[in-house]
Motif scaffolding. Structure first.
Motif, short mmCIF file in Angstrom:
data_model
loop_
_atom_site.label_atom_id
_atom_site.label_comp_id
_atom_site.label_asym_id
_atom_site.label_seq_id
_atom_site.Cartn_x
_atom_site.Cartn_y
_atom_site.Cartn_z
N UNK A 44 -33.77 38.63 -31.79
CA UNK A 44 -35.16 38.51 -32.59
C UNK A 44 -35.84 37.25 -32.61
N UNK A 45 -35.29 36.12 -32.48
CA UNK A 45 -35.46 35.58 -33.66
C UNK A 45 -35.94 34.37 -31.76
N UNK A 46 -35.35 34.24 -31.13
CA UNK A 46 -35.97 34.14 -29.46
C UNK A 46 -37.15 34.99 -29.02
N UNK A 47 -37.01 36.08 -29.54
CA UNK A 47 -38.61 36.83 -29.52
C UNK A 47 -39.78 36.38 -29.92
N UNK A 48 -39.41 36.04 -31.41
CA UNK A 48 -40.65 34.84 -32.17
C UNK A 48 -41.12 33.89 -31.31
N UNK B 297 -41.53 41.61 -38.24
CA UNK B 297 -41.51 42.96 -39.12
C UNK B 297 -39.91 42.72 -38.61
N UNK B 298 -39.65 43.28 -37.84
CA UNK B 298 -37.80 43.42 -36.82
C UNK B 298 -37.28 42.08 -37.40
N UNK B 299 -37.48 41.13 -37.81
CA UNK B 299 -36.40 39.93 -38.00
C UNK B 299 -36.46 40.19 -39.86
N UNK C 55 -34.79 54.43 -30.16
CA UNK C 55 -35.68 53.56 -30.65
C UNK C 55 -35.28 52.19 -30.81
N UNK C 56 -37.10 51.93 -29.79
CA UNK C 56 -36.65 50.44 -29.40
C UNK C 56 -36.74 49.03 -30.76
N UNK C 57 -37.50 50.01 -31.76
CA UNK C 57 -37.15 48.82 -32.78
C UNK C 57 -36.21 48.56 -33.47
N UNK C 58 -34.88 50.09 -33.75
CA UNK C 58 -33.58 50.28 -34.04
C UNK C 58 -32.48 49.38 -33.24
N UNK C 59 -33.09 48.90 -31.95
CA UNK C 59 -32.30 48.54 -30.41
C UNK C 59 -32.47 46.66 -30.95
N UNK C 60 -34.45 46.73 -31.74
CA UNK C 60 -34.43 45.09 -31.69
C UNK C 60 -34.06 44.78 -32.79
N UNK C 61 -33.51 45.75 -34.04
CA UNK C 61 -32.29 45.19 -35.04
C UNK C 61 -31.61 45.23 -34.83
N UNK D 155 -38.65 52.89 -41.65
CA UNK D 155 -38.38 54.54 -41.47
C UNK D 155 -37.29 54.78 -40.17
N UNK D 156 -37.77 54.75 -39.25
CA UNK D 156 -37.54 54.11 -37.83
C UNK D 156 -35.43 53.73 -38.31
N UNK D 157 -35.61 52.39 -38.46
CA UNK D 157 -34.38 52.05 -38.59
C UNK D 157 -33.23 52.64 -40.00
N UNK D 158 -33.92 53.28 -40.67
CA UNK D 158 -33.14 54.58 -42.03
C UNK D 158 -33.16 55.52 -40.75
N UNK D 159 -33.80 55.64 -39.85
CA UNK D 159 -33.25 56.73 -39.47
C UNK D 159 -32.12 56.54 -38.44
N UNK D 160 -32.19 54.98 -37.59
CA UNK D 160 -30.82 54.64 -36.15
C UNK D 160 -30.80 55.62 -35.97
#
Length: 87
Positions: free
Chosen positions: A35-39, A70-72, A22-28, A13-18
């Motif tokens: 994202x791979x480096x963070x994983x 999940x962000x990946x 949102x830190x999630x939108x930024x991460x994606x 929902x966060x990504x859909x709202x753009x």
């Protein structure tokens, strides 16, 4: 308490709202390389917590790893069902 699926719904929902806040939108938006480096970083922290820290600290590190996985998934357009078929 949140389940894997509930977290997925929230992050989707966060990504859909753009939402630019949102830190999630930024991460994606940062892409699969970042994202791979963070994983990798979070996986190392899970390992170290398992070796040297409390169950509570380990649980927190695992939750952070799940978030970044999940962000990946979101960055690559995967859904939980894409993953569940291999469990």
């Amino acid at each position: 308490m949140k389940s894997f699926d509930a977290l997925w719904e929230e992050l989707s929902a966060k990504v859909s709202s753009n939402d630019p806040q949102s830190a999630t939108v930024e991460a994606v938006a940062s892409g699969v390389h970042q994202i791979g480096k963070k994983i990798l970083e979070e996986a190392g922290e899970v390992w170290l917590a398992a070796e040297h820290e409390s169950d509570e600290a380990l649980s927190e590190e695992i939750s952070q790893l799940i978030y970044h996985v999940q962000t990946m998934m979101l960055a690559r357009g995967l859904t939980p069902n894409d993953i569940y078929k291999y469990l």
